[in-house]
Design a protein around this motif. Structure first.
Motif: not given
Length: 886
Positions: A394-395, A403-405, A408-410, A523-524
């Motif tokens: 949801r986040m 963390n700001d990503i 594409s990473e999201c 990592r995330q």
């Protein structure tokens, strides 16, 4: 197509060579689809001189392999076989290249796949071809020989896979230098093993030999990173197969005096009254049963020849195991170092076996399915995990991650969460989830992977192979319950709603490689799960995939078959249950949905009617789950040896009519019909095994309760004696048969001896009579008459074979499988919803700590009878079994 190909090959080879192919299936790792069959058979024929030179260590096994290969090689001249199944043998064109037929077979059939390749290079040195052939022969012989090393079986699959991969890759230009280095040692197993191991230690993935001028190091690094480990694995396989060690020269005549087998002693070191002594002398093979850490317990089961006969009768070979001879290596029991080889340093064998038995029972008990087992996840752990995945998803969807990503990473992060959720609800490893494809239907004949998705029905589809089987004819299969090759799993928590746009054949979870998702996860996501209090064992893809299988296994201690089928896991506790049970796919899916609904309610999973689509997993409303299950075709999965009700009903009617017919024939023929009808009632009601005289004394039935103690399973400790219940009509039929025997004996209508000398093949009989044979009292047992000469009759005991022969005399094809009554008994009880624990009690299917009739068990025989007897009466009603009075 695999079944049609198998049938066509068996038809042309004949029954003898077809049976030989079945016996070679494990040694050659022949896949069910026979991919690459003709080229491999031709290659094995060419390898015959090399196999003959190496094959003396495995008896006549290599001779059998080459004899079978020569016969199969002649099929290349059969146009129907070679042309119609060409894609299965030689591969097929795919754009501008040819796709080999072994795609998808390499991993689980490494030895077979390695035999498909032949070395050829027009510019290469000619001796490389010979070296490559020797390596193939060494691989095959070592694999066959290593199969007998029971204590090393937990590492053999990986060694075989790696060694097979090495042989396959050695025909590449980038690895030709290895063939040059092995040229002088390829014919000698010990030197070859040492050379491979040493090369594995020296070479690195980026290393290249100075003689490989054409080798492109970058290309080599990308293509074959596992070269060092594969070299060492092939060396290890040879060392295991030939018992090679650093301190013992290969071929040393003193080697036989040393304890090379980690605990399995030769027969001369055992006293004759110990079970292990007879186990070794009878040349029984061992199989891995359970493991705890690095300690493995092996159970001895019948050897290959006997195993084939048992499988022909549709009996599970593990039911004939010898638990008294359960094998745990001395190193694990007594803590000896591996270099200890002096038998004089061992304690007394009674002490050794007592400790081994204690250790074996400990291992078995630790593998039971207790609701309170420490390995089973707790409800709060599951709640933290699911809510954590939902919260992170949801986040990520709303851009609220701490963390700001990048976008594409999201996107990768959301995909990783979807893979984790799919691992959770299907209990499937992440690689299989990533490879899952969209299929046309649940029973699409070409299921590409182990786990697939039927979006039209909204279900997951898991491939199911089933237990080891012998091939049956088409006319026989038509009389059996048809078994599908797939298990259907409802989309209980709505994960597939996001995959509606995926086309048939697409991989909805495969936008990127699995390593990409794993990197994003570590990592995330993993730090966030740890911060949310999720258990460390549930913070990886594989750890998440183990949650639901462990939860299901603890719901009922005796229900092993449902988790094994739903989650595609090989479970020693469920193996025998799966052998005898055909399960309704609709009821299996309903069971999964009910458990998931209860679990969703317990962990407060968001529901569909809340309109919240930003969460990853949510609980559908009741109507949605019912729609998904109702779309599943009413069909069966699992056992394919269960007879249908209608053919079985006809058999019962034909036998009953033959008894009441006006022209029965001789008194001997009438006795056989009455004995057959009585025997059918007994085996159908009790599920007795198709073995020699399963019930030696019919007078032992307890009249007031109509119960009978059965000990037809080969156990010396008596822990597998079971209490069988006879329905009223079967009990009355037994009494009528006994009265007939008494009248026949007194009247002299039959030239009837009172006893019959039979073999003591079970611990029940050997422990009672203390010999290899005993006298069976014919006045109180079921037996048949056999006409050995015109007008001369001789009694034969009740066995699965004699029961089948009597049915076949009455109607050809009426009883095609000796043990089919046992299959029908368990499947029928399962279909009517009898608790698995009660079914195990009725069938004698239990393991350590599950025994229902020991002093510590709470099983109540009166309540058991009250619950099971109506089910047995219903079964007899369906079969139209009635009492026949004479």
């Amino acid at each position: 197509m695999g079944d049609r190909l198998h049938e066509a090959i068996c038809k042309r080879l004949g029954p003898e060579l077809c049976r030989l192919q079945e016996s070679l299936k494990a040694d050659l790792q022949i896949p069910d689809g026979c991919e690459g069959l003709l080229p491999i058979a031709g290659n094995l024929v060419d390898l015959e001189p090399k196999l003959a030179d190496l094959g003396h260590v495995v008896g006549n096994r290599t001779d059998q392999i080459t004899r079978w290969a020569r016969a199969v090689d002649t099929l290349k001249d059969d146009e129907l076989i070679s042309i119609h199944f060409a894609d299965r043998f030689y591969g097929h064109h795919e754009k501008d290249r040819i796709r080999p037929p072994l795609h998808g077979v390499y991993t689980d059939h490494a030895i077979w796949a390695a035999m498909w390749f032949r070395y050829w290079n027009a510019d290469s040195q000619p001796q490389r071809h010979s070296t490559y052939g020797w390596l193939q022969a060494q691989l095959l012989v070592a694999s066959v020989l290593a199969e007998k090393k029971w204590h090393m079986r937990y590492i053999l699959p990986n060694r075989r896979k790696a060694a097979g991969r090495l042989v396959r890759n050695l025909h590449d230009r980038g690895t030709e230098w290895i063939l040059d280095r092995l040229q002088d040692v390829c014919q000698r197993p010990q030197e070859l093993s040492e050379s491979l191991t040493e090369m594995g230690k020296q070479v690195s993935p980026d290393w290249q030999d100075s003689r490989s001028n054409a080798l492109d190091s970058g290309r080599f690094t990308r293509r074959y990173r596992s070269l060092p480990s594969d070299l060492k694995a092939f060396g290890d396989l040879l060392a295991i197969a030939y018992g090679i060690s650093d301190d013992t020269p290969f071929g040393d005549p003193k080697q036989g005096r040393k304890r090379r087998n980690k605990g399995r002693l030769p027969a001369q070191f055992l006293y004759s009254h110990h079970a292990m002594y007879w186990t070794i002398l009878k040349r029984m093979e061992d199989v891995q049963l359970w493991k705890e850490a690095h300690v493995e317990m092996g159970l001895y089961v019948p050897a290959t020849e006997t195993r084939s006969e048992i499988l022909d009768a549709a009996i599970d070979p593990t039911e004939f195991g010898v638990p008294e001879g359960a094998a745990v290596s001395f190193d694990d029991v007594l803590g000896f170092n591996l270099d200890v080889s002096d038998l004089g340093s061992l304690p007394h064998l009674s002490t050794v076996f007592a400790k081994a038995a204690h250790k074996a029972r400990h291992i078995a008990v630790q593998n039971q399915r207790f609701r309170i087992a420490r390995s089973r996840p707790r409800l709060q752990e599951i709640k933290r995990l699911v809510s954590g995945l939902n919260d992170i998803y949801r986040m990520a969807s709303s851009g609220q991650l701490p963390n700001d990503i990048s976008d594409s990473e999201c996107e990768k992060l959301c995909r990783a969460l979807e893979i984790a959720a799919a691992c959770l609800v299907t209990g499937t490893p992440s690689q299989d989830v990533r490879n899952a494809r969209i299929v046309k239907g649940t029973d699409d004949g070409n299921q590409p992977t182990d786990l697939n998705i039927d979006l039209a029905s909204g279900v997951w589809v898991r491939s199911y192979e089933g237990p080891e089987r012998r091939h049956v004819r088409e006319d026989v299969a038509s009389e059996l319950v048809p078994s599908k090759k797939a298990v259907v799993i409802p989309d209980a928590w709505g994960l597939l709603r996001r995959k509606k746009a995926t086309a048939i054949g697409g991989k909805p979870f495969a936008i990127h490689q699995l390593d990409t998702y794993t990197d994003v996860w570590d990592r995330q996501i993993r730090p966030l799960l740890d911060r949310m209090g999720v258990s460390g064992r549930h913070q990886t893809f594989d750890g998440i995939a183990s949650v639901l299988p462990a939860w299901f296994r603890g719901l009922e201690e005796g229900d092993h078959i449902s988790p094994a089928m739903l989650f595609g896991q090989k479970d020693p506790l469920a193996a025998t249950h799966q052998f005898y049970t055909a399960v309704s796919r609709e009821k299996l899916a309903q069971r999964f949905q009910e458990v998931m609904d209860d679990l969703a309610a317990a962990i407060d999973l968001p529901s569909l009617d809340q309109g919240n689509d930003t969460v990853l997993a949510r609980c559908p409303v009741g109507s949605s789950s019912k729609v998904a299950i109702s779309s599943i075709e009413k069909s069966w999965v699992g056992d394919d040896r269960t007879p249908r009700v209608l053919p079985l009903r006809k058999v019962v009617k034909d036998i009953r009519d033959s008894i009441t017919a006006t022209d029965v024939g001789s008194s001997y023929a009438f006795h056989n019909r009455l004995a057959l009808y009585t025997a059918l009632g007994l085996v159908l009601a009790t599920g007795a095994r198709a073995i020699r005289t399963p019930i030696p004394d019919l007078s032992a039935v307890h009249g007031p309760t109509r119960t009978l103690c059965l000990q037809e399973k080969d156990r010396g400790d008596g822990l597998h004696a079971r209490l069988a219940l006879l329905p009223q009509r079967v009990y009355e039929q037994v009494q009528i048969y006994l009265a007939w025997l008494q009248r026949s004996f007194l009247s002299g209508s039959l030239d009837m001896p009172t006893v019959l000398q039979v073999k003591a093949t079970k611990s029940r009989d050997r422990s009672r009579y203390g010999s290899e044979g005993f006298l069976l009292d014919l006045r109180k047992s079921v037996y048949f008459w056999q006409e050995v000469a015109p007008g001369k009759w001789s009694p034969v005991e009740l066995t699965g074979k004699s029961l089948q022969q009597q049915c076949e005399q009455l109607s050809t094809g009426s009883w095609p499988i000796e043990n089919q009554a046992r299959h029908f008994h368990r499947t029928y009880l399962t279909a009517l919803g009898v608790a698995p624990t009660l079914i195990n009690t009725m069938m004698g299917h239990w393991h350590y700590s599950e025994e229902p009739w020991t002093a510590y068990s709470s099983m109540d025989p009166h309540r058991l009878r009250g619950e099971v007897e109506p089910i047995l009466d219903r079964m007899l009603d369906d079969l139209r079994f009635e009492v026949v009075r004479v």
